[in-house]
Design a protein around this motif. Structure first.
Motif, PDB file in Angstrom:
ATOM      1  N   GLY A  83      85.369 -10.402 -22.938  1.00 21.15           N
ATOM      2  CA  GLY A  83      84.726 -11.574 -22.143  1.00 21.15           C
ATOM      3  C   GLY A  83      84.520 -11.143 -20.661  1.00 21.15           C
ATOM      4  N   THR A  84      83.880 -11.716 -19.951  1.00 23.76           N
ATOM      5  CA  THR A  84      83.279 -11.279 -18.586  1.00 23.76           C
ATOM      6  C   THR A  84      83.390 -12.291 -17.585  1.00 23.76           C
ATOM      7  OG1 THR A  84      80.780 -11.390 -18.988  1.00 23.76           O
ATOM      8  CG2 THR A  84      81.985  -9.456 -19.472  1.00 23.76           C
ATOM      9  N   ALA A  85      83.678 -12.169 -16.548  1.00 20.00           N
ATOM     10  CA  ALA A  85      83.611 -13.049 -15.376  1.00 20.00           C
ATOM     11  C   ALA A  85      83.050 -12.609 -14.085  1.00 20.00           C
ATOM     12  CB  ALA A  85      84.967 -13.938 -15.111  1.00 20.00           C
ATOM     13  N   THR A  86      82.391 -13.117 -13.245  1.00 22.75           N
ATOM     14  CA  THR A  86      81.573 -12.496 -12.083  1.00 22.75           C
ATOM     15  C   THR A  86      82.331 -13.267 -10.759  1.00 22.75           C
ATOM     16  OG1 THR A  86      79.599 -12.022 -13.112  1.00 22.75           O
ATOM     17  CG2 THR A  86      79.603 -12.272 -10.764  1.00 22.75           C
ATOM     18  N   VAL A  87      82.722 -12.555  -9.816  1.00 19.01           N
ATOM     19  CA  VAL A  87      83.380 -12.892  -8.678  1.00 19.01           C
ATOM     20  C   VAL A  87      82.373 -12.533  -7.475  1.00 19.01           C
ATOM     21  CG1 VAL A  87      85.675 -13.079  -9.505  1.00 19.01           C
ATOM     22  CG2 VAL A  87      84.910 -10.969  -8.250  1.00 19.01           C
ATOM     23  N   ASP A  88      82.600 -13.140  -6.507  1.00 23.67           N
ATOM     24  CA  ASP A  88      81.705 -12.796  -5.133  1.00 23.67           C
ATOM     25  C   ASP A  88      82.195 -11.482  -4.772  1.00 23.67           C
ATOM     26  OD1 ASP A  88      80.424 -15.289  -5.252  1.00 23.67           O
ATOM     27  OD2 ASP A  88      81.917 -16.182  -3.869  1.00 23.67           O
ATOM     28  N   VAL A  89      81.239 -10.859  -3.918  1.00 22.46           N
ATOM     29  CA  VAL A  89      81.336  -9.553  -3.290  1.00 22.46           C
ATOM     30  C   VAL A  89      82.086  -9.537  -2.012  1.00 22.46           C
ATOM     31  CG1 VAL A  89      79.460  -8.493  -4.725  1.00 22.46           C
ATOM     32  CG2 VAL A  89      79.104  -9.454  -2.271  1.00 22.46           C
ATOM     33  N   ALA A  90      82.507  -8.423  -1.571  1.00 23.03           N
ATOM     34  CA  ALA A  90      83.176  -8.400  -0.291  1.00 23.03           C
ATOM     35  C   ALA A  90      84.324  -9.007   0.197  1.00 23.03           C
ATOM     36  CB  ALA A  90      81.926  -8.588   0.924  1.00 23.03           C
ATOM     37  N   ASP A  91      84.252  -9.574   1.413  1.00 29.23           N
ATOM     38  CA  ASP A  91      85.887 -10.308   1.487  1.00 29.23           C
ATOM     39  C   ASP A  91      85.698 -11.580   0.736  1.00 29.23           C
ATOM     40  OD1 ASP A  91      86.794  -8.594   3.081  1.00 29.23           O
ATOM     41  OD2 ASP A  91      85.532  -9.206   5.243  1.00 29.23           O
ATOM     42  N   ALA A  92      84.613 -12.553   0.721  1.00 30.93           N
ATOM     43  CA  ALA A  92      84.761 -13.501  -0.367  1.00 30.93           C
ATOM     44  C   ALA A  92      85.369 -13.272  -1.667  1.00 30.93           C
ATOM     45  CB  ALA A  92      83.532 -14.157  -0.467  1.00 30.93           C
TER      46      ALA A  92
END
Length: 356
Positions: free
Chosen positions: A62-71
């Motif tokens: 399964g995969t999940a995407t999170v925001d990049v950088a400090d976010a």
């Protein structure tokens, strides 16, 4: 291929190692749920090549995407990972994989440390900065309520896989961001590698491989293993010395609310503020890093540097001196104690040096 065992769990370094992830996992992945956490940019380049061999080896991915950088270093990112894990009924026999830069790895590692008392996890850093961080740190950090890196859990990955081929897809600014950390570590503890880097960057065409082609120290296959060793060697230094460049760098980042300069760019300027080294400035500039601070006057940044350095010398009451981590010469880091009577002049000179 380089194999080590330290704070990263078992560490594998080598081109193509990420594609062998299924074979590197102790006990294999057949029949296990494997959650892969990444960001959109990294996912577009590397997610399919990482997950396909896992699926072929029998993993339920399964995969999940999170925001990049400090976010990504936030509770919101952790919520996204927890949602994937809980929806898939992940348990202690399953795996969590962080694929990306330092922020993604922090979010994945933080979640793995807390989810149902702990979940085995694997780190796959895709940037130079992330590589030096995971090798050099014992913790995962999150920002919360406007305070950076205020939440902390121990880093206890089962496995870390560093694949130099990932460096080939880094944008120039992101590569330079990581090189600031490489230069910082080399300046602290490896003058010989620093000289090799200078020869390659400032006067290229030095090394030659067996087939007659030039071999640059910036080649991922050479650079990445050395970055790993630098980060491991730096851990042997007194922890206080590792603030070299980061003290002033943090002031610069905070002044611009983490928007104008990357972490590595701020550290580059921070190193210059405390060394005032033309040699260091020449190398950083050649690597595409800033050597002069723009958008703020010397008086303003000087006041903020003065407060930060003065606070570092506080001993429970009033500050009696500034304590500044510097290294005027490579391989010779030191803590410079500056009496408050001389502190304003010292800081004013440092601020002027990086702003004019």
């Amino acid at each position: 291929m380089l194999i080590m065992e330290n704070n990263t769990g078992v560490l594998h370094v080598g081109t193509g190692e990420a594609a062998r992830l299924a074979a590197l996992v102790e006990g294999g992945v057949a029949g296990r749920r494997v959650a892969v956490i990444t960001d959109r940019e990294v996912g577009a380049h590397h997610l399919e090549s990482l997950t396909r061999p896992l699926v072929e080896a029998g993993a339920l991915v399964g995969t999940a995407t999170v925001d990049v950088a400090d976010a990504a270093k936030s509770i919101d990112a952790v919520k996204a990972v927890v949602s994937l894990l809980s929806d898939g009924s992940y348990g202690a026999a399953d795996l969590l994989v962080g694929l990306g830069g330092g922020s993604v790895l922090d979010a994945a590692g933080f979640t793995a440390s807390l989810y149902r008392g702990g979940l085995p996890y694997i780190q796959v850093p895709t940037t130079l900065a992330a590589i030096t961080t995971v090798v050099g740190s014992d913790a995962h950090l999150l920002s919360c309520c406007g305070v950076r890196d205020v939440l902390r859990v121990p880093a206890k990955p089962a496995l870390t896989v560093v694949d130099p081929s990932y460096m080939k897809t880094l944008p120039k600014r992101q590569f330079a961001n990581g090189m600031a950390q490489v230069v910082r570590l080399a300046w602290l503890c490896d003058p010989a590698f620093l000289e090799e880097l200078e020869r390659d960057v400032l006067a290229p065409a030095a090394s030659v491989t067996g087939n007659g082609a030039e071999a640059s120290v910036l080649s991922p296959d050479l650079l990445v293993p050395h970055a790993v060793r630098l980060a491991a060697d730096a851990r042997k230094l007194d922890a206080s010395l590792l603030r070299f460049g980061t003290q002033a760098g943090a002031v610069i980042e905070e002044h611009f609310r983490y928007m104008k300069y990357t972490h590595g760019e701020a550290i580059a300027l921070g190193m210059l503020a405390v060394t005032r080294s033309e040699r260091l400035a020449a190398l950083l500039a050649a690597l595409g890093l800033p050597v002069r601070l723009e958008g703020v006057g010397s008086d303003t940044i000087g006041r903020k540097l003065f407060k930060a350095f003065s606070d570092s010398g506080r001993t429970g009451g009033e500050s009696v001196e500034m304590r500044i981590v510097t290294a005027e010469r490579p391989g010779c880091p030191e803590i410079l104690a500056v009496a408050l009577a001389d502190a304003e002049a010292w800081v004013a000179e440092a601020a002027t040096w990086i702003t004019t």
